[in-house]
Motif scaffolding. Structure first.
Motif, PDB file in Angstrom:
ATOM      1  N   GLU A  28       0.832  -1.199   0.000  1.00  0.00           N
ATOM      2  CA  GLU A  28       0.000   0.000   0.000  1.00  0.00           C
ATOM      3  C   GLU A  28       0.869   1.251   0.000  1.00  0.00           C
ATOM      4  O   GLU A  28       1.825   1.363   0.770  1.00  0.00           O
ATOM      5  CB  GLU A  28      -0.906   0.001   1.233  1.00  0.00           C
ATOM      6  N   THR A  29       0.511   2.186  -0.875  1.00  0.00           N
ATOM      7  CA  THR A  29       1.222   3.462  -0.909  1.00  0.00           C
ATOM      8  C   THR A  29       0.729   4.345   0.233  1.00  0.00           C
ATOM      9  O   THR A  29      -0.328   4.087   0.820  1.00  0.00           O
ATOM     10  CB  THR A  29       0.989   4.203  -2.240  1.00  0.00           C
ATOM     11  N   ASP A  30       1.466   5.396   0.520  1.00  0.00           N
ATOM     12  CA  ASP A  30       1.065   6.274   1.614  1.00  0.00           C
ATOM     13  C   ASP A  30      -0.132   7.157   1.274  1.00  0.00           C
ATOM     14  O   ASP A  30      -0.654   7.853   2.140  1.00  0.00           O
ATOM     15  CB  ASP A  30       2.246   7.136   2.087  1.00  0.00           C
ATOM     16  N   ASP A  31      -0.603   7.104   0.002  1.00  0.00           N
ATOM     17  CA  ASP A  31      -1.810   7.862  -0.338  1.00  0.00           C
ATOM     18  C   ASP A  31      -2.982   6.948  -0.673  1.00  0.00           C
ATOM     19  O   ASP A  31      -3.948   7.350  -1.310  1.00  0.00           O
ATOM     20  CB  ASP A  31      -1.529   8.841  -1.487  1.00  0.00           C
ATOM     21  N   GLY A  32      -2.896   5.675  -0.227  1.00  0.00           N
ATOM     22  CA  GLY A  32      -4.060   4.799  -0.291  1.00  0.00           C
ATOM     23  C   GLY A  32      -4.291   4.007  -1.553  1.00  0.00           C
ATOM     24  O   GLY A  32      -5.432   3.705  -1.896  1.00  0.00           O
ATOM     25  N   GLN A 105      -8.554   9.460  -9.958  1.00  0.00           N
ATOM     26  CA  GLN A 105      -7.647  10.285 -10.744  1.00  0.00           C
ATOM     27  C   GLN A 105      -6.249  10.204 -10.154  1.00  0.00           C
ATOM     28  O   GLN A 105      -6.084  10.057  -8.951  1.00  0.00           O
ATOM     29  CB  GLN A 105      -8.112  11.748 -10.741  1.00  0.00           C
ATOM     30  N   TRP A 106      -5.268  10.294 -11.023  1.00  0.00           N
ATOM     31  CA  TRP A 106      -3.882  10.345 -10.582  1.00  0.00           C
ATOM     32  C   TRP A 106      -3.065  11.022 -11.664  1.00  0.00           C
ATOM     33  O   TRP A 106      -3.535  11.229 -12.777  1.00  0.00           O
ATOM     34  CB  TRP A 106      -3.338   8.953 -10.263  1.00  0.00           C
ATOM     35  N   SER A 107      -1.839  11.339 -11.339  1.00  0.00           N
ATOM     36  CA  SER A 107      -0.968  12.019 -12.287  1.00  0.00           C
ATOM     37  C   SER A 107       0.420  11.388 -12.251  1.00  0.00           C
ATOM     38  O   SER A 107       0.719  10.534 -11.404  1.00  0.00           O
ATOM     39  CB  SER A 107      -0.870  13.513 -11.939  1.00  0.00           C
ATOM     40  N   PHE A 108       1.260  11.851 -13.129  1.00  0.00           N
ATOM     41  CA  PHE A 108       2.647  11.403 -13.178  1.00  0.00           C
ATOM     42  C   PHE A 108       3.343  11.638 -11.835  1.00  0.00           C
ATOM     43  O   PHE A 108       4.123  10.812 -11.373  1.00  0.00           O
ATOM     44  CB  PHE A 108       3.373  12.144 -14.303  1.00  0.00           C
ATOM     45  N   ASP A 109       3.040  12.768 -11.197  1.00  0.00           N
ATOM     46  CA  ASP A 109       3.650  13.076  -9.904  1.00  0.00           C
ATOM     47  C   ASP A 109       3.332  12.013  -8.855  1.00  0.00           C
ATOM     48  O   ASP A 109       4.164  11.720  -7.994  1.00  0.00           O
ATOM     49  CB  ASP A 109       3.178  14.445  -9.394  1.00  0.00           C
ATOM     50  N   ASP A 110       2.130  11.434  -8.913  1.00  0.00           N
ATOM     51  CA  ASP A 110       1.767  10.387  -7.950  1.00  0.00           C
ATOM     52  C   ASP A 110       2.653   9.155  -8.130  1.00  0.00           C
ATOM     53  O   ASP A 110       3.017   8.497  -7.158  1.00  0.00           O
ATOM     54  CB  ASP A 110       0.298   9.998  -8.115  1.00  0.00           C
ATOM     55  N   ILE A 111       2.993   8.851  -9.364  1.00  0.00           N
ATOM     56  CA  ILE A 111       3.876   7.710  -9.625  1.00  0.00           C
ATOM     57  C   ILE A 111       5.265   7.996  -9.063  1.00  0.00           C
ATOM     58  O   ILE A 111       5.884   7.139  -8.432  1.00  0.00           O
ATOM     59  CB  ILE A 111       3.924   7.420 -11.139  1.00  0.00           C
ATOM     60  N   VAL A 112       5.743   9.228  -9.246  1.00  0.00           N
ATOM     61  CA  VAL A 112       7.076   9.610  -8.767  1.00  0.00           C
ATOM     62  C   VAL A 112       7.133   9.649  -7.244  1.00  0.00           C
ATOM     63  O   VAL A 112       8.069   9.125  -6.633  1.00  0.00           O
ATOM     64  CB  VAL A 112       7.474  10.993  -9.337  1.00  0.00           C
ATOM     65  N   HIS A 113       6.129  10.238  -6.623  1.00  0.00           N
ATOM     66  CA  HIS A 113       6.167  10.473  -5.177  1.00  0.00           C
ATOM     67  C   HIS A 113       5.624   9.320  -4.347  1.00  0.00           C
ATOM     68  O   HIS A 113       5.937   9.235  -3.151  1.00  0.00           O
ATOM     69  CB  HIS A 113       5.408  11.753  -4.838  1.00  0.00           C
ATOM     70  N   HIS A 114       4.820   8.447  -4.948  1.00  0.00           N
ATOM     71  CA  HIS A 114       4.201   7.377  -4.159  1.00  0.00           C
ATOM     72  C   HIS A 114       4.521   5.979  -4.692  1.00  0.00           C
ATOM     73  O   HIS A 114       4.999   5.128  -3.947  1.00  0.00           O
ATOM     74  CB  HIS A 114       2.685   7.581  -4.095  1.00  0.00           C
ATOM     75  N   ASP A 115       4.246   5.736  -5.984  1.00  0.00           N
ATOM     76  CA  ASP A 115       4.381   4.382  -6.519  1.00  0.00           C
ATOM     77  C   ASP A 115       5.825   3.896  -6.571  1.00  0.00           C
ATOM     78  O   ASP A 115       6.139   2.798  -6.094  1.00  0.00           O
ATOM     79  CB  ASP A 115       3.771   4.292  -7.921  1.00  0.00           C
TER      80      ASP A 115
END
Length: 201
Positions: A28-32, A105-115
């Motif tokens: 699990e990522t820190d943003d759920g 919804q998600w963005s490229f930043d979510d992949i960088v910062h979370h995934d």
């Protein structure tokens, strides 16, 4: 046109993937979000650092293990690397913790910062290593660049990118990058049909 369409339908119907992962790991990522990693355990004498591999914009973990003869995952596992192919958010079995929702919804930043940091940390924990290598195809390679610049993880030992431009000139006219996307709906760019068509390929 119709003949080509029928051939494409037949191609997809006959498409089979013969994957050989040893285990599936859900983290699990820190943003759920729940991410699924597909582990190919090292064979023989294990190398000290695992390899984590991310897919492109429309892809999935399958790109790393298409068949027994065309599998980077199996090749690196046979060479002694613990190999982890990850489905980033919205692909395969990677979805919000509460289950898939149509308006996620998600963005490229979510992949960088979370995934990316979550996948790397999970691979390190499972392999008993402090650091891991990242292999990024297209978008995932660009995520590696962004993670290195922004410092979103300190667990990366190194990385390799495949088809990930470091610089896209304005003359390239890439929709959504150097030019506005062709279609939007409530601020979102729908890509469902494109993902379904391009993902298996």
């Amino acid at each position: 046109g119709a003949v080509a369409g029928l051939k494409l339908v037949r191609f997809y119907r006959d498409l089979r993937f013969d994957t050989a992962e040893d285990e599936r790991i859900v983290v699990e990522t820190d943003d759920g979000w729940q991410l699924t990693l597909y582990r190919y355990a090292a064979r023989g004498r294990a190398k000290p650092y695992p390899v984590v591999a991310g897919h492109g914009f429309a892809g999935s973990h399958l790109i790393w293990d298409l068949t027994a003869q065309t599998s980077l995952a199996r090749f690196l596992a046979d060479a002694g690397f613990d190999f982890y192919a990850v489905d980033l958010r919205g692909r395969g079995d990677s979805r919000p913790v509460g289950g898939s929702v149509a308006d996620a919804q998600w963005s490229f930043d979510d992949i960088v910062h979370h995934d990316l940091p979550t996948a790397v940390a999970a691979a390190c924990a499972r392999s008993g290593s402090d650091e891991a290598f990242w292999v990024g195809l297209e978008m995932s390679g660009q995520a590696l660049y962004a993670a290195a610049i922004s410092g979103t993880t300190d667990r990366l030992r190194g990385g390799i990118t495949c088809g990930s431009p470091a610089l896209t000139p304005p003359s390239a006219k890439v929709p959504g990058v150097t030019a506005p996307p062709r279609s939007r709906r409530d601020g979102r760019i729908p890509f469902r049909a494109g993902s379904r068509a391009a993902g298996p390929l």
